[in-house]
Write a protein that holds these residues in place. Structure first.
Motif, PDB file in Angstrom:
ATOM      1  N   GLY A 185       0.742  -1.163   0.049  1.00 21.41           N
ATOM      2  CA  GLY A 185      -0.041   0.005  -0.107  1.00 21.41           C
ATOM      3  C   GLY A 185       0.840   1.495  -0.111  1.00 21.41           C
ATOM      4  N   LYS A 186       1.989   1.377  -0.398  1.00 19.03           N
ATOM      5  CA  LYS A 186       2.923   2.404  -0.302  1.00 19.03           C
ATOM      6  C   LYS A 186       2.462   3.393  -1.657  1.00 19.03           C
ATOM      7  N   PHE A 187       1.759   3.008  -2.513  1.00 17.26           N
ATOM      8  CA  PHE A 187       1.372   3.839  -3.699  1.00 17.26           C
ATOM      9  C   PHE A 187      -0.130   4.210  -3.678  1.00 17.26           C
ATOM     10  N   GLU A 188      -0.576   4.156  -2.518  1.00 15.07           N
ATOM     11  CA  GLU A 188      -2.140   4.697  -2.471  1.00 15.07           C
ATOM     12  C   GLU A 188      -2.328   6.106  -1.982  1.00 15.07           C
ATOM     13  N   ALA A 189      -3.418   6.592  -2.723  1.00 13.45           N
ATOM     14  CA  ALA A 189      -3.901   8.062  -1.878  1.00 13.45           C
ATOM     15  C   ALA A 189      -4.483   7.768  -0.883  1.00 13.45           C
ATOM     16  N   ARG A 190      -4.201   8.515   0.201  1.00 12.00           N
ATOM     17  CA  ARG A 190      -4.483   8.335   1.473  1.00 12.00           C
ATOM     18  C   ARG A 190      -5.508   9.195   2.055  1.00 12.00           C
ATOM     19  N   PHE A 191      -6.663   9.129   2.322  1.00 12.10           N
ATOM     20  CA  PHE A 191      -7.611   9.708   2.875  1.00 12.10           C
ATOM     21  C   PHE A 191      -7.409  10.166   4.420  1.00 12.10           C
ATOM     22  N   TRP A 192      -7.399  11.465   5.124  1.00 21.74           N
ATOM     23  CA  TRP A 192      -7.327  11.420   6.445  1.00 21.74           C
ATOM     24  C   TRP A 192      -8.462  12.606   6.794  1.00 21.74           C
ATOM     25  N   HIS A 193      -9.107  12.166   7.991  1.00 26.34           N
ATOM     26  CA  HIS A 193     -10.118  13.223   8.491  1.00 26.34           C
ATOM     27  C   HIS A 193      -9.115  14.246   8.970  1.00 26.34           C
ATOM     28  N   SER A 194      -9.480  15.514   8.509  1.00 26.63           N
ATOM     29  CA  SER A 194      -8.542  16.536   8.782  1.00 26.63           C
ATOM     30  C   SER A 194      -8.691  17.122  10.234  1.00 26.63           C
TER      31      SER A 194
ATOM     32  N   VAL B 173     -10.376  15.360  12.965  1.00 23.27           N
ATOM     33  CA  VAL B 173      -9.928  14.034  13.848  1.00 23.27           C
ATOM     34  C   VAL B 173      -8.562  13.758  14.062  1.00 23.27           C
ATOM     35  N   GLY B 174      -7.954  13.786  12.543  1.00 24.74           N
ATOM     36  CA  GLY B 174      -6.543  13.424  12.646  1.00 24.74           C
ATOM     37  C   GLY B 174      -6.232  11.810  12.192  1.00 24.74           C
ATOM     38  N   GLU B 175      -7.460  11.145  11.640  1.00 22.83           N
ATOM     39  CA  GLU B 175      -7.293   9.727  11.613  1.00 22.83           C
ATOM     40  C   GLU B 175      -7.385   9.409   9.987  1.00 22.83           C
ATOM     41  N   GLU B 176      -6.614   8.273   9.600  1.00 24.68           N
ATOM     42  CA  GLU B 176      -6.896   7.871   8.137  1.00 24.68           C
ATOM     43  C   GLU B 176      -8.400   6.997   8.096  1.00 24.68           C
ATOM     44  N   VAL B 177      -9.060   7.512   7.117  1.00 18.49           N
ATOM     45  CA  VAL B 177     -10.315   6.895   6.926  1.00 18.49           C
ATOM     46  C   VAL B 177     -10.457   5.957   5.832  1.00 18.49           C
ATOM     47  N   GLY B 178      -9.424   5.970   4.802  1.00 13.91           N
ATOM     48  CA  GLY B 178      -9.433   5.219   3.578  1.00 13.91           C
ATOM     49  C   GLY B 178      -8.276   5.402   2.639  1.00 13.91           C
TER      50      GLY B 178
END
Length: 340
Positions: free
Chosen positions: A267-276, A278-283
């Motif tokens: 998963g090194k080449f994925e676009a990472r969505f974070w909740h801006s 809460v500061g947690e990764e969501v997808g």
């Protein structure tokens, strides 16, 4: 979200940019070509040819009249978007790594490389939108010299009050765009961890940086206070703020020389969505076969595009579930509102 795959470059992508309406997408690459695409269906409108080296950066004027590009051939080129004509070429001593129009489009900044005895600079060019687009200023109206650490990226703050620059040593600076004087400089990322991207929020009151230290930071444009930190497990090349939802999108990956066959699977080449907030990764969104070099979000928040080392641009139009998604904290807030 089924992506639209844009295949028009032969080498890795360096930057992609939506125009202010979001109907056009522009991409630059190390193959010297600048491409224009319809964002809705991925159809290529045309190309802007003229650079003699890798094109590092692109920006679109707010009225979608002019396109600015910076290149390893030591030039900034200004293009008439409709006709494809190059209306002005500015020469610099070294490569141009980032260009950005001011919020009203009247000025353009250009970040130049530190090389061959020349210090890195941020040059400000005055832009003319008169009847003859070829009549542009011959020289920059201001040149800021970065003596301590070269600027790698830069942008304009709200109302063009400051020029915000990210540096090779991991610090961020505010400059006065009238005098060029430094207002503030703060060590934001780990020392000597270069800042690789700097993108503004829609209101330009805050911005996000990406860095080789595997983190992205949400920062106030007013005083450079760190509002949030997003820490990942891979060096980051790009970060963008979504306008509609409370998300930031991060992208990066190991350099090609460090990549193993397992990197893509990990998963090194994925676009990472974070909740801006809460500061947690969501997808995460998979797809690229190499590091993500650049991400930009549609100005209406309905889509995002990513460009990778693999030479592809992927446009993702968000589906209904994206807009319906609520983080648990947001759900609790809505419940509280309902009780009141």
């Amino acid at each position: 979200m089924r992506p639209i795959l844009l295949s028009g470059h032969e080498r890795s992508l360096t930057q992609i940019k939506f125009n202010s309406d979001g109907d056009l997408l522009f991409s630059t690459s190390k193959d010297k070509i600048v491409c224009a695409w319809w964002s809705a269906n991925g159809e290529r409108l045309g190309t802007y040819s003229g650079h003699q080296g890798a094109v590092w950066t692109v920006d679109v004027s707010p009225n979608t009249t002019l396109l600015a590009t910076g290149s390893a051939d030591n030039t900034v080129r200004l293009w008439n978007i409709k006709t494809g004509e190059c209306v002005k070429v500015w020469d610099f001593p070294t490569a141009v790594k980032r260009v950005a129009f001011s919020p009203d489009g009247s000025r353009l900044l250009a970040v130049t490389e530190k090389r061959m005895g020349f210090l890195g600079t941020i040059a400000v060019l005055d832009i003319n939108y008169g009847e003859n687009l070829n009549e542009q200023a011959a020289e920059p109206s201001l040149v800021i010299t970065c003596e301590d650490s070269k600027a790698t990226v830069a942008q304009w703050s709200f109302l063009a009050k400051y020029i915000l620059a990210g540096h090779e040593d991991g610090s961020v600076s505010q400059y006065d765009p009238k005098t060029g004087e430094i207002v503030e400089n703060i060590q934001i990322h780990e020392f000597d961890s270069a800042i690789t991207d700097l993108q503004m929020s829609p209101d330009r009151l805050s911005f996000i940086t990406a860095s080789k230290d595997k983190s992205a930071k949400l920062i106030s444009s007013r005083n450079l206070a760190i509002l949030k930190t997003y820490t990942t497990d891979t060096p980051l090349n790009t970060a963008s703020i979504t306008p509609k939802k409370n998300f930031v999108i991060l992208g990066g990956g190991q350099a090609a020389m460090d990549v193993t066959t397992t990197s893509a699977r990990q998963g090194k080449f994925e676009a990472r969505f974070w909740h801006s907030i809460v500061g947690e990764e969501v997808g995460r969104v998979k797809g690229h076969f190499g590091p993500l070099n650049t991400i930009d979000v549609h100005p209406a928040g309905t889509a995002y595009a990513s460009g990778g080392e693999d030479g592809y641009v992927r446009v993702h139009h968000f589906d209904k579930s994206y807009f319906d998604f609520l983080y648990e904290v947001e759900r609790e807030h809505l419940r509280e509102q309902a009780r009141k």
